[in-house]
Design a protein around this motif. Structure first.
Motif, PDB file in Angstrom:
ATOM      1  N   ALA A 199      48.657  -0.878  40.184  1.00 27.93           N
ATOM      2  CA  ALA A 199      49.021  -1.140  38.795  1.00 27.93           C
ATOM      3  C   ALA A 199      49.536   0.127  38.111  1.00 27.93           C
ATOM      4  N   ARG A 200      49.183   1.280  38.672  1.00 24.99           N
ATOM      5  CA  ARG A 200      49.651   2.559  38.112  1.00 24.99           C
ATOM      6  C   ARG A 200      51.124   2.823  38.424  1.00 24.99           C
ATOM      7  N   LEU A 201      51.651   2.096  39.386  1.00 22.09           N
ATOM      8  CA  LEU A 201      52.994   2.405  39.878  1.00 22.09           C
ATOM      9  C   LEU A 201      54.069   1.897  38.911  1.00 22.09           C
ATOM     10  N   HIS A 202      54.931   2.790  38.460  1.00 27.32           N
ATOM     11  CA  HIS A 202      56.061   2.412  37.621  1.00 27.32           C
ATOM     12  C   HIS A 202      57.219   1.998  38.526  1.00 27.32           C
ATOM     13  N   ALA A 203      57.443   0.703  38.620  1.00 27.63           N
ATOM     14  CA  ALA A 203      58.511   0.209  39.468  1.00 27.63           C
ATOM     15  C   ALA A 203      58.961  -1.145  38.950  1.00 27.63           C
ATOM     16  N   PRO A 204      60.249  -1.442  38.938  1.00 34.10           N
ATOM     17  CA  PRO A 204      61.321  -0.485  39.213  1.00 34.10           C
ATOM     18  C   PRO A 204      61.244   0.713  38.256  1.00 34.10           C
ATOM     19  N   VAL A 205      61.514   1.878  38.780  1.00 30.35           N
ATOM     20  CA  VAL A 205      61.295   3.122  38.049  1.00 30.35           C
ATOM     21  C   VAL A 205      62.210   3.227  36.819  1.00 30.35           C
ATOM     22  N   GLY A 206      61.691   3.824  35.752  1.00 26.60           N
ATOM     23  CA  GLY A 206      62.545   4.172  34.611  1.00 26.60           C
ATOM     24  C   GLY A 206      62.498   3.182  33.461  1.00 26.60           C
TER      25      GLY A 206
END
Lengths: 237, 111
Positions: A199-206
């Protein structure tokens, strides 16, 4: 500012040691406060010293005490630069790395493919050619570190993410479409990464700014990193 | 605070140290407090030498002229000064901040 104190401050910064220059606004006397030491013309009392160290930990400069108080201290915090670890010495990285440098990040590029991570493509940038999980483990992301994976290759991105997600890094982002991200999450879950870490992962990034070119995508990534750092990142849909 | 690097502004404190080592008089201005909107946060610094060279900033450019003037006085007498700029300041007509904020700047000599 006394020259010996200035030199000591510069030395601490060069050594990436957090330090605060504390000025007594009444007397003009100055002292340096380190996480574990005080060096200078005066020693703040225990209460104020604790306040200075809190500001040091929070990377926040400002005054301690109101105008009517007998002691008023200005605390100028010099924290080591934020770090950005970019996995993938790809085209987008060639825009992201100099932009992040301008924004004050100390940038490291990780890519075992030495044809990509060359000094010609990334002049003046720290390059690491180790496999991403080894590289990330050695770089030890802390709470002042952001990690972005850009390779689009699960062989390289996944090991980096498996190491970065459980770390204290304040931002972890991965390039790739929504579909790529769904598949990535399945792989990482199978490899034992728990949902909390995912859940911490920013994806798709930006941030969603309609970025098209490599440079525009770099802007959206850097903007999201900064917004996350400042606690103003918009919620993801 | 960041280190200087490729494409980045020269570092204020290391530049101040270099100027001082070269025998020049140097003053350092630091934003110590801001109220309302202001372009540069507390901790922002501007170094000035006795030739008028400067590096860094304490505002968007609206108060630098006055700060440099005061910095030269600090170089002469060595006495630190606390300057306040803003709409409530009586000199607002002269050096007020266009953004409507208030900023306090501490000016000291490097000695």
């Amino acid at each position: 500012m006394k020259r010996p104190l200035l030199d000591r401050l510069l030395a601490a910064r060069a050594a990436r040691t957090p330090v605060a220059m504390v000025t007594d606004m009444g007397t003009g006397q100055q002292t340096l406060v380190f996480p574990d030491a005080v060096h200078g013309a005066f020693a703040p009392d225990a209460e104020r010293l604790a306040a200075v160290r809190t500001m040091l930990a929070e990377d926040r400069s400002g005054l301690i005490g109101d105008e009517d108080e007998d002691v008023r201290l200005f605390v100028n915090v010099f924290a080591p630069p934020l770090r950005l670890i970019v996995v993938g010495a790809v085209h987008i990285a060639q825009s992201l790395v100099p932009m992040a440098g301008l924004a004050g990040f100390a940038v490291t590029v990780v890519d075992p493919r030495s044809a990509f991570a060359t000094p010609e493509r990334f002049p003046g940038v720290a390059l690491v050619h180790d496999w991403p999980d080894d590289a990330l483990a050695a770089l030890a992301p802390d709470s002042r570190t952001a990690v972005v994976t850009l390779t689009h290759d699960p062989k390289l991105d996944d090991p980096a993410l498996k190491t970065a997600l459980p770390s204290a890094a304040f931002y972890v982002g991965a390039l790739g479409s929504r579909r790529t991200h769904t598949l990535r999450c399945e792989r990482l879950r199978t490899d034992g990464v728990n949902d909390e870490a995912l859940a911490r992962l920013h994806a798709p990034v930006g941030l969603r700014i309609g970025a098209v070119t490599g440079a525009e995508i770099a802007v959206s990534i850097l903007a999201e990193v900064i917004a996350t750092r400042r606690g103003t990142a918009p919620a993801r849909p | 605070m960041v280190e200087s690097g490729p494409g980045m502004d020269p570092d204020v404190l290391s530049t101040a140290a270099d100027w001082h080592a070269a025998g020049r008089k140097v003053a350092l201005a630091t934003v110590v407090a801001t109220w309302g909107s202001s372009p540069r946060p507390a901790g922002s610094q501007l170094a000035v030498d006795d030739t008028g060279a400067m590096v860094g900033s304490v505002s968007g450019g609206c108060i630098e002229g006055t700060v440099v003037h005061e910095a030269r006085a600090v170089m002469e007498d060595g006495e630190p000064r606390l300057l306040t700029f803003g709409v409530s300041n009586e000199r607002a007509w002269e050096v007020g901040l266009a953004c409507g904020g208030t900023v306090q700047v501490y000016v000291e000599a490097v000695e």
